[in-house]
Design a protein around this motif. Structure first.
Motif, PDB file in Angstrom:
ATOM      1  N   SER A 363       0.937  -1.255   0.024  1.00  0.00           N
ATOM      2  CA  SER A 363      -0.123   0.066  -0.149  1.00  0.00           C
ATOM      3  C   SER A 363       1.102   1.341  -0.168  1.00  0.00           C
ATOM      4  O   SER A 363       1.862   1.392   0.748  1.00  0.00           O
ATOM      5  N   ILE A 364       0.576   2.146  -0.755  1.00  0.00           N
ATOM      6  CA  ILE A 364       1.304   3.431  -0.754  1.00  0.00           C
ATOM      7  C   ILE A 364       0.899   4.658   0.081  1.00  0.00           C
ATOM      8  O   ILE A 364      -0.478   4.659   0.158  1.00  0.00           O
ATOM      9  N   PRO A 365       1.638   5.029   1.147  1.00  0.00           N
ATOM     10  CA  PRO A 365       0.943   6.141   1.938  1.00  0.00           C
ATOM     11  C   PRO A 365       0.611   7.303   1.090  1.00  0.00           C
ATOM     12  O   PRO A 365       0.964   7.648   0.188  1.00  0.00           O
ATOM     13  N   SER A 366      -0.509   7.620   1.588  1.00  0.00           N
ATOM     14  CA  SER A 366      -1.335   9.050   0.828  1.00  0.00           C
ATOM     15  C   SER A 366      -0.612  10.295   0.521  1.00  0.00           C
ATOM     16  O   SER A 366      -0.256  10.729  -0.332  1.00  0.00           O
ATOM     17  N   ALA A 367       0.476  10.393   1.909  1.00  0.00           N
ATOM     18  CA  ALA A 367       1.386  11.453   1.571  1.00  0.00           C
ATOM     19  C   ALA A 367       2.412  11.263   0.491  1.00  0.00           C
ATOM     20  O   ALA A 367       3.021  12.597   0.241  1.00  0.00           O
ATOM     21  N   SER A 368       2.570  10.323   0.374  1.00  0.00           N
ATOM     22  CA  SER A 368       3.796   9.761  -0.629  1.00  0.00           C
ATOM     23  C   SER A 368       3.336  10.214  -2.390  1.00  0.00           C
ATOM     24  O   SER A 368       4.330  10.277  -3.107  1.00  0.00           O
ATOM     25  N   LEU A 369       2.122  10.711  -2.590  1.00  0.00           N
ATOM     26  CA  LEU A 369       1.587  10.986  -3.788  1.00  0.00           C
ATOM     27  C   LEU A 369       2.218  12.424  -4.020  1.00  0.00           C
ATOM     28  O   LEU A 369       2.078  12.678  -5.319  1.00  0.00           O
ATOM     29  N   THR A 370       2.696  13.261  -3.146  1.00  0.00           N
ATOM     30  CA  THR A 370       3.571  14.192  -3.585  1.00  0.00           C
ATOM     31  C   THR A 370       4.376  14.151  -4.294  1.00  0.00           C
ATOM     32  O   THR A 370       5.042  15.150  -4.975  1.00  0.00           O
TER      33      THR A 370
END
Length: 542
Positions: A363-370
């Motif tokens: 799962s990708i942390p939501s903050a990593s989408l930056t």
């Protein structure tokens, strides 16, 4: 006379002609100082830290983050004032770096030292800290904010000091430097939004905050190692004092007529402007009432030495006019920054509610989408510097290709589409939430987080044009930085009122862009008096 001319020629070859000096106060030697060798610059997940470690709700967490980011930028007023008026950029950076590292170290301690780490946490990982524990977190954060205030307005300007504007080759290198400076900053942001967010989410907040503190310590050591190479601009005195002097002198002479021949206005007799590190500026026709402060009356001529509170130079008046012309542009930037601030708050919270899975086991942390915002910038800056600028330069004849206002206008236009993309996704997400009964009660809606990618990519493209730093004095830099501060504070107000991202942001951005176009047509660039035939400085606030 021939000997004097020869000395001048030798001086121009050996020394910089822009007033820069070395650490001992001697004129900076061209060879061996400045240029690229002397040009050096993690809280992407902070909103989730507020939610989990401090037990705050979405709106409260978002507001705490935007208030803190706003303070990081508003404190730049302190750093810029000290740099321009008293300490110079080098010593301001050096002093505030100490405060910055202290804040980072304390932040790491609040997440790793027993007694500072909250011990009461529920099964969902949400903790309930004591008041002293919460206070320790915010003391650390605001120490970082204060340290940022001294570093941020000076770093890019100190980089500009390493290039001599009077040297054609260095002037071209200076333009390229700022693009690559911005590129390197975003490489750091790339690591922060990927590696550091992963460490904070899966390893622990202690390591997540401790590593940046250690990296910053290395950066400080590197900064000091480069000391022999640096060129320094002498502090030019308080620009706020100079502005006040123009206003007071103009008010005192409110009934004095400004001569039709503006060459009769007061200016220093020699080649220097009277402001350390600045060259004479050519007179402009806007804000003519301010010219009254530069009218030399009979009383001024009779006085042994006219007071600066009664008689100002044309360059001093034009300095204030530059700031006055900048203010409307500055105001449009506030709305732009309010939109960009959503990336670190509401975009992250929006991402928390959708499907974070990236394959069956990861799962990708939501903050990593930056990371996609940063990737967009990292990819576009070299394209802009190596392809777009040379192509534009061949058409416009300007060293930087576009004027700064043209770049900002493109950035504002692109930012509208970024906010529309975010608003459209939010409409779809809320519609899916309304249909939750069809697929059972779950914490997330069946929408992949990668639908957020377009809004991040578009925001990154907007930043390349609107926010890439250019050569400015520290106080003018801080005017640009305060748009970040007020934009984040505006975001706090919007979140409090609305509490969720909607397409309203896109509409607000479109109105802001149209207002900007009107302002850009009105704006006049300043001209240096030693280059009277120039088209005008492409940077409105240098």
């Amino acid at each position: 006379m021939g000997s004097y001319s020869l000395q001048n020629i030798v001086a121009e070859v050996l020394y910089n002609q822009d007033g820069t000096v070395d650490m001992k106060g001697n004129p900076a030697v061209k060879k061996g100082t400045g240029n690229w060798r002397a040009s050096n610059e993690c809280c992407e997940n902070l909103v989730n830290y507020m939610k989990t470690r401090l037990g705050q709700g979405n709106a409260v967490a978002a507001n705490k983050v935007t208030n803190w980011i706003g303070t990081c930028y508003i404190t730049t007023l302190i750093g810029a004032f000290l740099a321009d008026a008293y300490l110079g950029r080098y010593w301001t950076i050096a002093s505030f770096m100490t405060i910055y590292i202290l804040g980072l170290a304390m932040q790491a301690m609040t997440s790793s030292v027993k007694g500072l780490v909250p011990s009461s946490c529920d099964n969902g990982g949400v903790c309930h800290p004591t008041e002293p524990q919460t206070a320790a977190v915010f003391v650390a954060l605001y120490l970082v904010a204060l340290g940022t205030g001294g570093i941020k307005p000076c770093v890019s300007s100190f980089g500009a000091d390493q290039f001599d504007e009077s040297d054609a080759r260095e002037q071209k290198s200076k333009s390229s430097f700022f693009n690559w400076f911005y590129f390197s900053i975003n490489l750091g942001a790339l690591v922060a939004s990927s590696v550091m967010v992963y460490v904070q989410t899966h390893v622990g907040w202690g390591w997540g905050f401790g590593i940046p503190a250690a990296v910053m310590a290395v950066a400080v050591a590197t900064f000091f190692l480069g000391t022999p190479l640096y060129r320094h601009q002498r502090p030019g005195g308080s620009p706020l004092t100079r502005i006040a002097q123009v206003l007071v002198a103009a008010a005192r002479k409110w009934d004095v007529a400004v001569p039709a021949d503006t060459s009769q206005l007061h200016e220093t007799a020699d080649g220097e402007s009277g402001i350390a590190g600045s060259r004479k500026l050519e007179h402009t026709d806007q804000f003519r009432f301010l010219d009254k402060s530069a009218v030399e009356t009979a009383g001024d001529k009779e006085a042994p030495a006219a007071s600066a509170w009664r008689l100002c130079t044309v360059t001093q008046v034009e300095e204030l006019k530059t700031v006055a012309r900048l203010l409307p542009v500055w105001a449009t930037g506030i709305v732009l920054q309010a939109a960009f601030s959503q990336m670190s708050t509401m975009f992250v919270l929006q991402g928390n509610t959708v499907d974070l899975r990236m394959g069956p086991k990861f799962s990708i942390p939501s903050a990593s989408l930056t990371i996609f915002d940063t990737l967009s910038i990292v990819a576009l800056v070299p394209v802009y510097d190596r392809l777009v600028v040379p192509a534009a330069r061949s058409v416009t004849g300007r060293p930087r290709g576009f004027t700064q206002l043209q770049r900002m206008g493109v950035g504002l236009a692109v930012s509208v589409f970024a906010m529309l993309a975010a608003g459209a996704l939010e409409v779809v997400r809320l519609h899916a939430v309304g249909r939750r009964g069809l697929y059972g009660a779950r914490d997330v809606v069946p929408i992949s987080i990668f639908w957020q990618v377009p809004q991040y990519l578009t925001a990154g493209a907007a930043e390349v044009f609107a926010l890439a730093p250019d050569a400015m004095r520290s106080l003018c830099t801080v005017l640009a930085l305060t748009t970040h501060a007020l934009g984040n504070y505006l975001s706090t107000v919007l979140v409090t009122v609305v509490t969720r991202v909607t397409t309203r942001h896109g509409e607000l951005g479109l109105i802001n862009f149209l207002v900007y176009l009107v302002i850009a047509r009105w704006y006049k660039y300043k001209k240096r008096a030693d280059y009277p035939d120039a088209k005008g400085d492409e940077n409105p606030v240098q």
